[in-house]
Design an enzyme around this catalytic site. Structure first.
Site, PDB file in Angstrom:
ATOM      1  N   ASP A  95      -6.963   4.460  -4.434  1.00 29.65           N
ATOM      2  CA  ASP A  95      -7.609   4.279  -3.121  1.00 29.65           C
ATOM      3  C   ASP A  95      -8.235   5.647  -2.796  1.00 29.65           C
ATOM      4  O   ASP A  95      -8.550   6.409  -3.711  1.00 29.65           O
ATOM      5  CB  ASP A  95      -6.579   3.818  -2.076  1.00 29.65           C
ATOM      6  CG  ASP A  95      -7.245   3.364  -0.778  1.00 29.65           C
ATOM      7  OD1 ASP A  95      -7.885   2.312  -0.770  1.00 29.65           O
ATOM      8  OD2 ASP A  95      -7.148   4.085   0.244  1.00 29.65           O
ATOM      9  N   LYS A 141       0.862  -1.190   0.000  1.00 30.83           N
ATOM     10  CA  LYS A 141       0.000   0.000   0.000  1.00 30.83           C
ATOM     11  C   LYS A 141       0.890   1.229   0.000  1.00 30.83           C
ATOM     12  O   LYS A 141       2.029   1.173   0.471  1.00 30.83           O
ATOM     13  CB  LYS A 141      -0.901   0.017   1.247  1.00 30.83           C
ATOM     14  CG  LYS A 141      -2.149   0.856   1.093  1.00 30.83           C
ATOM     15  CD  LYS A 141      -3.261   0.124   0.383  1.00 30.83           C
ATOM     16  CE  LYS A 141      -4.490   0.983   0.194  1.00 30.83           C
ATOM     17  NZ  LYS A 141      -5.654   0.176  -0.222  1.00 30.83           N
TER      18      LYS A 141
END
Ligand code: NAD
Length: 420
Positions: A149, A109
């Site tokens: 995201d 991430k």
């Protein structure tokens, strides 16, 4: 909100979730420690020229959590609350998500601490390109593949793809997913997370004997995930969307409304609040409405020991990553609420990202129907794998999902061994 007793640190929560499942799987403590630790963490501080001529230094991260099963994969978040622990947690959850879905990726991430709402498009482009250059030393189609995201989108991915391609000297579509169609995006990627959630909700509905037609739904967070989920539940399942919200607040109507009209309203006014025929409610009140399905689709730490006793939904579908603390999980499990955990419920996003990457590598593109059919197959089998684990081990859905995922990663370690 009253004071919450438990930790809301997402990485502590992620580690506790691993401990819980690890105990049930009788995992060796050394291996458990491996699974609880990120493999590689990159922190970058980088300058960006702002529109007023000043230089501002931003901080960003890319955490590569685990690649036992395949290349690292995970989104990039732009938010003022991004922290290393949040990115660690999100990268950890990506690892289990890919494993539970059965797709050949590890977890990663990224994030940049910034307020994208206060930045111009030019500033966002310069920040994105510089961040992409900073993390280019560890990303690539065969290494680590970012995706959108919170507060990043297909435009952000296009800038990253271009930056990496310019430095390579040739187009590298496979370096990111969630791209615009014309530069190698996949049909269906924009709604994939939500479509997957809809399939998962449908399967859960069969288990708790809830017919989705006419079922009432409250969605917290009307962004990419929440707005598509509301639309798909309304248009394809005939459910009644009674409440949605964004960072400015929420709206409620007992009669329900068409989420497509709310989206058009939000695009014009900047918020769902004020949509005609609805009354305003808070984000907290939305979660506690008397509805059949509650879908948190915004950020972490939403369901805690404080509000879990008051949740009335039969199904909680976690569009967001990490919305529920372990304590809230225990409370809702005891109360008979079926929680479809994030790593399963929102796994459709990374699944179609995987399809996009496969299409990029093979330079052959699929129809929307092919994408949707393959997604449905993967979602239904993942749901059933987790359900079976839940039934045989008598655990809640989250533990079951973690047990399926962790067992898969552990099997990869068994074959690969611990180097050297
Ligand atoms: P997004 O930026 O498109 O939307 C986020 C939404 O949440 C916006 O409507 C925003 O107004 C709202 N929001 C922000 N702060 C809020 C608050 N305090 N209270 C209520 N609403 C708030 O982001 P997204 O891509 O839809 O991601 C939402 C969640 O889904 C995140 O947890 C993300 O990690 C997760 N997720 C996203 C994907 C994907 O494909 N985009 C895949 C899996 C999981």
């Amino acid at each position: 909100m009253a004071k919450v007793k438990e930790t809301l640190n997402p990485f502590e929560i992620a580690r506790e979730q691993i401990d819980r499942a690890g105990k049930k799987l009788n995992l060796d403590s050394g291996l458990l420690e491996v699974l609880k630790s990120p493999r590689r963490e990159l922190t970058v501080h980088f300058p960006v020229k702002m529109d007023n001529g000043r230089v501002k230094v931003f901080t960003g991260f890319r955490v590569q959590y685990n690649d036992a099963i395949g290349p690292f994969k995970g989104g990039i978040r732009y938010h003022w609350n991004v922290s290393l622990d949040e990115v660690r947690a999100l990268s950890c959850w990506m690892t289990w998500k890919c494993a539970v879905m059965g797709i050949p990726y590890g977890g990663a991430k990224g994030g940049v601490i910034c307020n994208p709402k206060e930045m111009s498009k030019d500033e966002l482009e310069r920040m994105t390109r510089r961040y992409a250059s900073e993390i280019s030393i560890i990303i690539g189609p065969e290494k680590d593949i970012p995706a959108p995201d919170v507060y990043t989108d297909s435009q952000t991915m296009a800038w990253i793809m271009d930056t990496i391609s310019m430095n390579k000297g040739f187009a590298q579509p496979g370096v990111v997913t969630g791209k615009p169609l014309v530069i190698g995006g996949s049909l269906g990627r924009d709604e994939a997370t939500s479509r997957g959630m809809m399939y998962a909700t449908r399967e859960a509905g069969k288990k708790v004997k809830l017919t989705l037609k006419g079922a009432s739904v409250a969605v917290q967070g009307f962004g990419n995930v929440g707005s598509h989920y509301a639309r798909l539940m309304h248009d394809e399942q005939g459910s009644k969307i009674v409440a949605v919200s964004d960072s400015k607040g929420g709206i409620y109507s007992e009669k329900g409304f068409d989420p497509k009209e709310v989206l058009a309203f939000k695009e014009k006014t900047g918020s769902v609040v004020g949509f005609p025929g609805t009354r305003e409610i808070t984000n907290e009140a939305l979660m506690e409405l008397e509805v059949d399905i509650v879908a948190p689709c915004a950020l972490e730490g939403i369901l805690t020991s404080e509000n879990a006793p008051r949740i009335k939904g039969k199904i909680v579908a976690e569009g967001a990553n990490g919305p529920t603390t372990p304590e809230a999980d225990d409370i809702m499990h005891k109360r008979g609420i079926l929680v479809i955990p994030d790593i399963l419920a929102n796994g459709g996003g990374v699944t179609v990202s995987y399809f996009e990457w496969v299409q990029n590598l093979s330079e052959f593109f699929w129809t929307k129907k092919e994408v949707d059919d393959k997604l449905e197959g993967i979602m239904v089998s993942a749901f059933n794998r987790v359900w079976e684990m839940r039934e045989t081990k008598k655990v809640d859905m989250r533990q079951a999902a973690y047990m399926v995922a962790i067992a898969r990663v552990v099997e990869a370690y068994k074959w690969r061994g611990i180097f050297p």
